[in-house]
Design a protein around this motif. Structure first.
Motif, PDB file in Angstrom:
ATOM      1  N   LEU A  56       0.846  -1.277  -0.433  1.00  0.00           N
ATOM      2  CA  LEU A  56      -0.265   0.034   0.089  1.00  0.00           C
ATOM      3  C   LEU A  56       0.779   1.367   0.036  1.00  0.00           C
ATOM      4  O   LEU A  56       1.625   1.123   1.092  1.00  0.00           O
ATOM      5  CB  LEU A  56      -0.596   0.132   1.273  1.00  0.00           C
ATOM      6  CG  LEU A  56      -1.660  -1.394   1.639  1.00  0.00           C
ATOM      7  CD1 LEU A  56      -2.507  -1.168   2.950  1.00  0.00           C
ATOM      8  CD2 LEU A  56      -2.608  -0.442   0.340  1.00  0.00           C
ATOM      9  N   TRP A  57       0.612   2.072  -0.145  1.00  0.00           N
ATOM     10  CA  TRP A  57       1.032   3.386  -0.855  1.00  0.00           C
ATOM     11  C   TRP A  57       0.296   4.792  -0.534  1.00  0.00           C
ATOM     12  O   TRP A  57      -1.757   4.481  -1.470  1.00  0.00           O
ATOM     13  CB  TRP A  57       1.962   3.512  -1.928  1.00  0.00           C
ATOM     14  CG  TRP A  57       2.393   2.639  -2.169  1.00  0.00           C
ATOM     15  CD1 TRP A  57       4.505   2.869  -1.848  1.00  0.00           C
ATOM     16  CD2 TRP A  57       3.208   1.686  -3.144  1.00  0.00           C
ATOM     17  NE1 TRP A  57       4.566   1.799  -2.210  1.00  0.00           N
ATOM     18  CE2 TRP A  57       4.590   1.245  -2.788  1.00  0.00           C
ATOM     19  CE3 TRP A  57       2.327   0.836  -3.563  1.00  0.00           C
ATOM     20  CZ2 TRP A  57       4.370   0.338  -3.850  1.00  0.00           C
ATOM     21  CZ3 TRP A  57       2.019  -0.536  -4.531  1.00  0.00           C
ATOM     22  CH2 TRP A  57       3.587  -0.777  -4.557  1.00  0.00           C
ATOM     23  N   VAL A  58       0.211   5.889   0.253  1.00  0.00           N
ATOM     24  CA  VAL A  58      -1.061   6.811  -0.095  1.00  0.00           C
ATOM     25  C   VAL A  58       0.122   8.045  -0.419  1.00  0.00           C
ATOM     26  O   VAL A  58       1.479   8.166  -0.291  1.00  0.00           O
ATOM     27  CB  VAL A  58      -1.128   6.922   1.354  1.00  0.00           C
ATOM     28  CG1 VAL A  58      -1.578   8.696   1.291  1.00  0.00           C
ATOM     29  CG2 VAL A  58      -2.052   6.213   2.033  1.00  0.00           C
ATOM     30  N   ILE A  59      -0.179   8.280  -1.628  1.00  0.00           N
ATOM     31  CA  ILE A  59       0.695   9.294  -2.698  1.00  0.00           C
ATOM     32  C   ILE A  59      -0.276  10.542  -2.824  1.00  0.00           C
ATOM     33  O   ILE A  59      -1.400  10.242  -3.423  1.00  0.00           O
ATOM     34  CB  ILE A  59       0.964   8.353  -4.135  1.00  0.00           C
ATOM     35  CG1 ILE A  59       1.640   7.752  -3.486  1.00  0.00           C
ATOM     36  CG2 ILE A  59       1.409   9.094  -5.493  1.00  0.00           C
ATOM     37  CD1 ILE A  59       1.972   6.757  -5.156  1.00  0.00           C
ATOM     38  N   GLY A  60      -0.369  11.567  -1.934  1.00  0.00           N
ATOM     39  CA  GLY A  60      -0.962  12.601  -1.570  1.00  0.00           C
ATOM     40  C   GLY A  60      -2.409  12.249  -1.625  1.00  0.00           C
ATOM     41  O   GLY A  60      -2.867  11.761  -0.835  1.00  0.00           O
ATOM     42  N   VAL A  61      -3.236  12.589  -2.062  1.00  0.00           N
ATOM     43  CA  VAL A  61      -4.559  12.624  -1.990  1.00  0.00           C
ATOM     44  C   VAL A  61      -5.060  11.232  -3.023  1.00  0.00           C
ATOM     45  O   VAL A  61      -6.487  10.360  -3.243  1.00  0.00           O
ATOM     46  CB  VAL A  61      -5.333  13.281  -2.860  1.00  0.00           C
ATOM     47  CG1 VAL A  61      -5.005  14.769  -2.059  1.00  0.00           C
ATOM     48  CG2 VAL A  61      -5.565  13.619  -3.768  1.00  0.00           C
ATOM     49  N   ARG A  62      -3.720  10.057  -3.191  1.00  0.00           N
ATOM     50  CA  ARG A  62      -4.450   8.956  -3.656  1.00  0.00           C
ATOM     51  C   ARG A  62      -4.384   7.459  -2.906  1.00  0.00           C
ATOM     52  O   ARG A  62      -3.001   8.043  -2.437  1.00  0.00           O
ATOM     53  CB  ARG A  62      -3.513   8.807  -4.987  1.00  0.00           C
ATOM     54  CG  ARG A  62      -3.724   9.957  -6.090  1.00  0.00           C
ATOM     55  CD  ARG A  62      -4.799  10.098  -6.383  1.00  0.00           C
ATOM     56  NE  ARG A  62      -5.058   8.530  -7.730  1.00  0.00           N
ATOM     57  CZ  ARG A  62      -6.700   8.686  -8.142  1.00  0.00           C
ATOM     58  NH1 ARG A  62      -7.381   8.942  -7.225  1.00  0.00           N
ATOM     59  NH2 ARG A  62      -6.800   7.088  -8.231  1.00  0.00           N
TER      60      ARG A  62
END
Length: 129
Positions: A56-62
């Protein structure tokens, strides 16, 4: 994780735990759990893998999630639309569901070019403290 049906619920639990730690809102967590469940189930049921992994990755608002198998078994394919899905059978609806929930998704060879990495991206809302 071992490529077993029982590992699907463990993958969902671990995803929920991590997303709560990251402050991801309930709607985003629910969608991510459903996506992981579908992708992990496909990897368990349709490949000859002994292990399946999830990242899992959170990239900004994604939020980006990726499920990787060790290969073998049936080739993964994108659904061609609602007419391509057997609505009476047990199989075929998972990738259609992925295509509805995810803004983008795809399949690529894993880093060893033996298995598949199926990824999906969706909006990531955060909780307000």
């Amino acid at each position: 994780m071992p490529a077993l049906d029982a590992s699907v619920s463990e993958a969902r639990r671990l995803v929920l735990e991590r997303l709560r730690e990251w402050g991801v809102a309930a709607d985003s967590r629910d969608n991510a759990q459903l996506l992981v469940s579908e992708l992990f189930t496909n990897a368990v049921r349709h490949t000859d893998s002994e292990k399946v992994s999830c990242e899992l990755w959170v990239i900004g608002v994604r939020l980006r999630l990726e499920v990787t198998d060790e290969g073998g078994g049936e080739p993964l394919q994108r659904p061609c639309g609602a007419n391509a899905v057997d609505t009476e059978g047990e199989n075929g609806r998972g990738l259609l569901l992925v295509s509805v929930l995810a803004d983008e998704w795809g399949i690529r060879p894993d880093e060893h070019a033996q298995g598949h990495a199926v990824w999906a991206e969706l909006p990531c809302d955060r909780t307000v403290d």
